[in-house]
Design an enzyme around this catalytic site. Structure first.
Site, PDB file in Angstrom:
ATOM      1  N   HIS A  26     123.956  57.785 -45.995  1.00 45.85           N
ATOM      2  CA  HIS A  26     125.248  58.086 -45.384  1.00 45.85           C
ATOM      3  C   HIS A  26     125.078  58.486 -43.918  1.00 45.85           C
ATOM      4  CE1 HIS A  26     128.618  60.788 -44.349  1.00 45.85           C
ATOM      5  NE2 HIS A  26     129.317  59.835 -44.955  1.00 45.85           N
TER       6      HIS A  26
ATOM      7  N   TYR B 281     130.625  34.552 -40.074  1.00 47.87           N
ATOM      8  CA  TYR B 281     130.516  35.715 -39.198  1.00 47.87           C
ATOM      9  C   TYR B 281     129.602  36.777 -39.778  1.00 47.87           C
ATOM     10  CZ  TYR B 281     133.814  38.122 -42.337  1.00 47.87           C
ATOM     11  OH  TYR B 281     134.403  38.712 -43.425  1.00 47.87           O
TER      12      TYR B 281
ATOM     13  N   MET C 114      91.797  46.953 -29.186  1.00 43.82           N
ATOM     14  CA  MET C 114      90.481  46.582 -29.717  1.00 43.82           C
ATOM     15  C   MET C 114      89.415  46.844 -28.658  1.00 43.82           C
ATOM     16  SD  MET C 114      91.485  43.231 -31.898  1.00 43.82           S
ATOM     17  CE  MET C 114      92.348  42.490 -30.535  1.00 43.82           C
TER      18      MET C 114
ATOM     19  N   ARG D 235      98.650  37.597 -18.675  1.00 42.30           N
ATOM     20  CA  ARG D 235      99.436  37.551 -19.901  1.00 42.30           C
ATOM     21  C   ARG D 235     100.882  37.888 -19.543  1.00 42.30           C
ATOM     22  NH1 ARG D 235      96.543  42.803 -22.107  1.00 42.30           N
ATOM     23  NH2 ARG D 235      97.445  44.299 -20.667  1.00 42.30           N
TER      24      ARG D 235
ATOM     25  N   SER E 200     132.881  37.964 -48.544  1.00 45.58           N
ATOM     26  CA  SER E 200     132.025  38.661 -47.590  1.00 45.58           C
ATOM     27  C   SER E 200     130.934  39.412 -48.350  1.00 45.58           C
ATOM     28  CB  SER E 200     132.880  39.630 -46.767  1.00 45.58           C
ATOM     29  OG  SER E 200     132.053  40.395 -45.920  1.00 45.58           O
TER      30      SER E 200
ATOM     31  N   LYS F  56      94.066  36.051 -24.778  1.00 48.01           N
ATOM     32  CA  LYS F  56      93.207  36.231 -23.600  1.00 48.01           C
ATOM     33  C   LYS F  56      92.352  34.988 -23.365  1.00 48.01           C
ATOM     34  CE  LYS F  56      91.577  40.355 -23.210  1.00 48.01           C
ATOM     35  NZ  LYS F  56      90.794  41.422 -23.827  1.00 48.01           N
TER      36      LYS F  56
ATOM     37  N   CYS G 215     129.073  41.958 -44.334  1.00 45.10           N
ATOM     38  CA  CYS G 215     129.522  43.205 -43.739  1.00 45.10           C
ATOM     39  C   CYS G 215     128.636  44.379 -44.116  1.00 45.10           C
ATOM     40  CB  CYS G 215     130.974  43.491 -44.094  1.00 45.10           C
ATOM     41  SG  CYS G 215     131.264  43.594 -45.867  1.00 45.10           S
TER      42      CYS G 215
ATOM     43  N   GLY H 104      94.715  46.967 -25.265  1.00 45.79           N
ATOM     44  CA  GLY H 104      93.882  48.158 -25.378  1.00 45.79           C
ATOM     45  C   GLY H 104      93.582  48.613 -26.798  1.00 45.79           C
TER      46      GLY H 104
ATOM     47  N   ARG I 232      84.624  40.299 -24.957  1.00 44.43           N
ATOM     48  CA  ARG I 232      85.995  40.815 -24.975  1.00 44.43           C
ATOM     49  C   ARG I 232      86.740  40.384 -26.228  1.00 44.43           C
ATOM     50  NH1 ARG I 232      88.393  38.832 -19.274  1.00 44.43           N
ATOM     51  NH2 ARG I 232      89.777  40.615 -19.651  1.00 44.43           N
TER      52      ARG I 232
HETATM   53  P1  ADP Z   1      91.692  44.931 -22.806  1.00 43.29           P
HETATM   54  O1  ADP Z   1      92.198  43.932 -23.777  1.00 43.29           O
HETATM   55  O2  ADP Z   1      91.566  46.274 -23.370  1.00 43.29           O
HETATM   56  O3  ADP Z   1      92.407  44.873 -21.496  1.00 43.29           O
HETATM   57  P2  ADP Z   1      89.605  43.451 -21.552  1.00 43.29           P
HETATM   58  O4  ADP Z   1      88.819  42.478 -22.354  1.00 43.29           O
HETATM   59  O5  ADP Z   1      90.670  42.868 -20.713  1.00 43.29           O
HETATM   60  O6  ADP Z   1      90.169  44.533 -22.537  1.00 43.29           O
HETATM   61  O7  ADP Z   1      88.580  44.273 -20.682  1.00 43.29           O
HETATM   62  C1  ADP Z   1      88.919  45.470 -20.024  1.00 43.29           C
HETATM   63  C2  ADP Z   1      88.499  45.421 -18.582  1.00 43.29           C
HETATM   64  O8  ADP Z   1      87.142  45.087 -18.451  1.00 43.29           O
HETATM   65  C3  ADP Z   1      89.214  44.367 -17.796  1.00 43.29           C
HETATM   66  O9  ADP Z   1      90.427  44.870 -17.316  1.00 43.29           O
HETATM   67  C4  ADP Z   1      88.295  44.069 -16.672  1.00 43.29           C
HETATM   68  O10 ADP Z   1      88.565  44.908 -15.597  1.00 43.29           O
HETATM   69  C5  ADP Z   1      86.923  44.381 -17.236  1.00 43.29           C
HETATM   70  N1  ADP Z   1      86.262  43.125 -17.478  1.00 43.29           N
HETATM   71  C6  ADP Z   1      86.364  42.308 -18.536  1.00 43.29           C
HETATM   72  N2  ADP Z   1      85.621  41.193 -18.368  1.00 43.29           N
HETATM   73  C7  ADP Z   1      85.047  41.309 -17.164  1.00 43.29           C
HETATM   74  C8  ADP Z   1      84.180  40.452 -16.410  1.00 43.29           C
HETATM   75  N3  ADP Z   1      83.793  39.279 -16.864  1.00 43.29           N
HETATM   76  N4  ADP Z   1      83.789  40.878 -15.199  1.00 43.29           N
HETATM   77  C9  ADP Z   1      84.200  42.081 -14.739  1.00 43.29           C
HETATM   78  N5  ADP Z   1      85.013  42.914 -15.381  1.00 43.29           N
HETATM   79  C10 ADP Z   1      85.427  42.525 -16.593  1.00 43.29           C
HETATM   80 MG    MG Z   2      92.702  43.393 -20.384  1.00 41.29          MG
END
Ligand code: ADP
Ligand code: MG
Ligand code: MG
Length: 868
Positions: free
Chosen positions: A446, A842, A103, A330, A755, A22, A822, A101, A92
């Site tokens: 088996h 092979y 963490m 991503r 083999s 990210k 094999c 999603g 983040r």
């Molecule tokens: P995840 O890895 O679970 O997607 P993110 O770090 O992407 O977590 O955050 C989840 C959501 O939070 C993002 O999809 C975004 O909509 C919102 N978000 C994150 N950073 C910002 C920011 N700087 N301003 C506004 N919304 C944010």
């Molecule tokens: Mg995200």
């Protein structure tokens, strides 16, 4: 001291390891001049430092990020913690490998009573300011304080009920203030923005070890040691009003791969609302009317990002007061189908080349083209989970024996064969079954091997389920009982056993899939053969691209119901004379079978392994069977049971089997050779081009080979004497004992090909019986004693070392000797890469794995060339 903090202007997409996916991509987009709210990233090594430090932030870290924070404030024209002109942050998570999603993230950080009021004044939008404040409290309570957030949600729900509001949007500033008042009685959070930031950074590090993140890493083979980066970013607000909003978009359809921009947006909502699914989002086209400039910018940004990354992107965006911001990009997760289509399309569009396209599909994804699968979106009741032994989805009525399977199937029902374990005698039932479920056995038991070979869905090692064949019931750990005739569904991809009939998505190969496979063939060096005995399996294998048979297990031909009695009679023979009679009959069968195989595999090598299993496997297992057999063979049942007991072994895996049978019963080998060569000569007369390769199993000593080769040569001479046609054939050995590998040079001098039989080689190197290992391998994996099941993915360190030694020494002794594999590993992508690097000629795998192996072999080549 290594730099711990990077501004978005200081990194690039190549810094994933350091800044997380990210963070690295936010840096990249910043340098592309896309509208990314400014911020900074704390590195992944800092996360490791935190844990090594006994969960304490490095002392200098705060000083370091405060420098970055000052620069962000300058750029944003606002100040963190300043009530007059506040700047809020999102904090983040982001690992080097995407873990969507898994963490934690905290939004709207840097707020308290005074700052909320300041934000209201500055923006003239108090509703928005107090919405941000309450969101912050909820998230901080959840992620940092570990408070009961359901109770907080309930406070909002109760408040709305009281006021008879339909949605959150109806909430005004006073309403949120009232809610915040209640929240404050429930949780205590720090007023100081810098304290909030410190705690949030720590909480994001901590979220590396949330249970869901642990499970995700384990499932996807992501090492625990990587750690997460922390991205601290200026907030933008989709919840500012009706000209604001948040959304998620894919540059192509992630489910079909179609080249069609695909996205969803929620107006007057923060990003977390989209994820939480509190309202149903609209298609992004809805932006066109309400926020045309932002819509145009989104379209331009997505096109640019896809071009730039040369891959399908998954984008998160927010619009504040009509202004477009991009918050994340991503590589988008996609289905197997989509991955193939996108890879092929992108080559046609000139975006990537064929080799890159080959790396864009996972070999496991390829599998999804070959089997109908359980619809991932279908609702389900899972009663037990076992090992995903053979992919596909299967629904049918439960039967508990092979005979029952045949009977019920003949009545036109689809059946699921449920057993404690399966044996070669269950084959007829396994053939007609839609799916196979066993309580015991691992990924190479088996049941698993045979099911994969037949392309039948199977779940093995389902210890959650106690199977009682006698009573005709199976009991799940939660007490659910399923019985004969009940309908269940197996998901061979996840290992889930489900009640009732769950919807499937059908398999069908596409032109794109064929195109990709043709590129794989062009770029791979390893040949791909199949393990097959029956003409049907061989034909399937050839259709799927097999370049010959790498393993024909001749004993499978003798388990069929019309043959097994001859086999048994042969084993029970009193003397050579009687044995010869029965062998003559078996030779007829074997001859006919081989002829069929040569026809199907015309022009391609067919590797035939001499009889391998211990003989007792062919004999009846209980008195009732013995009685029936005695009746048919006109023998004394006592005698049959006696013979069975005589042949029973303490440790059959290490017992009287493999080439040891040929040494003691050369007449069996002679019979097999006559059939193999006789059929080949007949095929020649039919104008075909058969190419048998006779393989001697379980060798430990070159003298075994010499002795058996002599028997083979004499047999061949005898059969060919009367014929005038010439015949291509080879004699080789299977490498499946440590001693064979340790003396490979001597063995090589006596054969024309070798083999690796890595099932036995793994079993003997570890001293793990593969039929019993299912009982402890899960615990070994849990305790991280082993990283992978060595029967699934080749143990490169030890078994691989034996193989490397064997190949080197064999090739020194005999230049250019043909080498294959094999064992079950021949179809495992990681093991295939190893075989490529080893310089094998092979790999051979079950017919349905052939396309997977073709792709994996090409990927091995592309990656190996890259590493050079
Ligand atoms: P995840 O890895 O679970 O997607 P993110 O770090 O992407 O977590 O955050 C989840 C959501 O939070 C993002 O999809 C975004 O909509 C919102 N978000 C994150 N950073 C910002 C920011 N700087 N301003 C506004 N919304 C944010
Ligand atoms: Mg995200
Ligand atoms: Mg073997």
């Amino acid at each position: 001291m290594a730099k711990r903090v990077y501004l978005f202007s200081e990194g690039s997409k190549d810094d994933r390891d350091l800044l997380g996916g990210k963070g690295a991509n936010l840096c990249e987009m910043t340098s592309l001049n896309l509208p990314v709210p400014f911020g900074f990233v704390i590195t992944t090594p800092t996360c490791r430092e935190y844990f090594e430090n006994g969960n304490r932030l490095p002392t200098l870290l705060e000083q370091e990020y405060r420098v970055a924070l000052d620069l962000v404030e300058k750029q944003m024209g606002a100040r963190f913690g300043d009530p007059e002109n506040p700047l809020l942050f999102s904090v983040r998570s982001g690992a080097p490998i995407s873990m969507p999603g898994m963490m934690n993230t905290i939004l709207n950080l840097g707020i308290n009573d005074e700052i909320a009021e300041g934000l209201a004044n500055k923006t003239g939008n108090p509703r928005f300011a107090y919405d941000c404040y309450r969101r912050f409290i909820q998230m901080f309570a959840d992620v940092v304080l570990g408070a009961d957030t359901h109770a907080m949600e309930q406070v909002i729900e109760d408040y709305k009920d009281e006021k008879a509001y339909q949605t959150d949007v109806a909430m005004e500033a006073e309403d949120w203030q009232a809610v915040i008042g209640t929240f404050k009685t429930m949780v205590k959070f720090p007023e100081d923005p810098f304290e909030q930031l410190r705690l949030a950074v720590e909480a994001v590090f901590q979220s590396w070890y949330t249970p869901r993140a642990n499970v995700y890493r384990e499932m996807n083979n992501i090492p625990d040691s990587l750690g997460t980066a922390v991205t601290v970013q200026s907030m933008v607000f989709g919840n500012f009003g009706e000209d604001s909003g948040s959304g998620v978009a894919f540059t192509r359809n992630p489910s079909t791969g179609e080249r069609l921009f695909f996205g969803e947006v929620l107006f007057n909502a923060a990003g977390e609302d989209v994820v939480a699914g509190i309202r149903t989002p609209l298609p992004v086209d809805a932006m066109q009317e309400r926020m045309p400039d932002a819509h145009a910018e989104l379209l331009a940004a997505q096109a640019m990002l896809e071009q730039h990354y040369r891959d399908m992107q998954d984008i998160e965006f927010t619009v504040q007061e009509g202004r477009f911001y991009i918050l994340q990009t991503r590589s988008g997760k996609r289905t197997g189908r989509a991955s193939v289509r996108i890879a092929v399309d992108m080559v046609r569009e000139g975006m990537i080349n064929e080799k890159e396209a080959l790396l864009r599909v996972s070999p496991e994804h390829v599998q999804s083209f070959l089997h109908p699968m359980v619809d991932p979106d279908a609702p389900r009741t899972v009663i037990a989970t076992g090992l995903p032994a053979s992919p596909g989805g299967a629904t049918g009525v439960i039967v508990f024996s092979a005979d029952e399977a045949v009977k019920v199937e003949a009545d036109g029902e689809k059946v699921i064969l449920v057993r404690r374990e399966t044996t070669p005698e269950d084959i007829h039932g396994m053939r007609v079954a839609e799916g196979i479920l066993t309580e015991l056995g691992g990924m190479t038991s088996h049941a698993a091997v045979v099911a994969r070979g037949m392309g039948v869905c199977a779940i093995t090692g389902c210890g959650d389920l106690r199977v009682s064949v006698q009573e005709g019931i199976a009991t799940a750990a939660d007490g659910t009982v399923i019985k004969r005739g009940d309908v269940i569904t197996l998901d061979g991809a996840s290992g889930e056993v489900m009640l009732g009939d769950i919807a499937k998505v059908e398999a069908s190969t596409s032109d794109d899939f064929q195109t990709l496979l043709s590129w794989a063939d062009k770029h791979r060096r390893l040949k791909v053969r199949a393990n097959a005995e029956t003409p049907e399996d061989a034909a399937k294998a050839r259709e799927l691209g097999a370049e010959g048979i790498g393993l024909c297990r001749t004993e499978h031909m003798f388990f069929a119901s019309d043959r097994i009695d001859h086999m048994r009679a042969m084993i029970l023979s009193k003397d050579r004379k009687e044995r010869k009679q029965h062998l003559a009959k078996l030779q007829e069968f074997q001859h006919a079978d081989m002829l069929e195989l040569y026809r199907v595999m015309d022009g391609l090598p067919v590797t035939i392994r001499l009889l391998d299993p211990p003989l007792h496997e062919f004999l009846p297992h209980d008195q009732a069977d013995a009685d029936a057999l005695a009746e048919r063979l006109k023998k004394d049942p006592e005698e049959i049971m006696q013979a069975r007991n005589d042949l029973a072994e303490v440790n059959p895996m290490l017992g009287f089997r493999g080439c040891r049978l040929s040494v003691v019963y050369p007449e069996i080998t002679r019979m097999q050779v006559r059939a193999i060569i006789g059929a080949a000569l007949q095929a020649r007369e039919e104008g075909l081009n058969p190419y048998p390769e006779i393989m001697i199993p379980l060798v430990v000593n070159v003298r075994e080979i010499r002795l058996i080769s002599e028997v083979i040569d004499r047999g061949i001479a005898k059969v060919t004497k009367e014929k005038s046609v010439s015949l291509r054939y080879k004699i080789g050995t299977m490498m499946e004992t440590p001693r064979a590998c340790l003396g490979a040079d001597r063995l090589a001098s006596a054969v024309e090909f070798m083999s690796f039989g890595t099932n036995d080689l793994t079993q003997m190197t570890y001293g793990f019986s593969r039929d019993d290992a299912g009982r402890f391998i899960p615990q070994y994996l849990d305790a991280k004693i082993i990283e992978d099941d060595p029967f699934v993915s080749l143990d490169q360190r030890a078994v691989g070392r034996l193989m490397r030694m064997a190949v080197q020494e064999s090739r020194q002794a005999k230049k250019g000797i043909k080498y294959g594999i094999c064992g079950e590993h021949g179809g495992d992508p990681r093991s295939i890469r190893f075989c490529h690097d080893l310089g094998l000629d092979y790999v051979s795998c079950s017919p349905y794995r052939v396309p997977v192996a073709r792709i994996a072999a090409a990927q091995a080549r592309v990656l190996a060339d890259r590493d050079d």
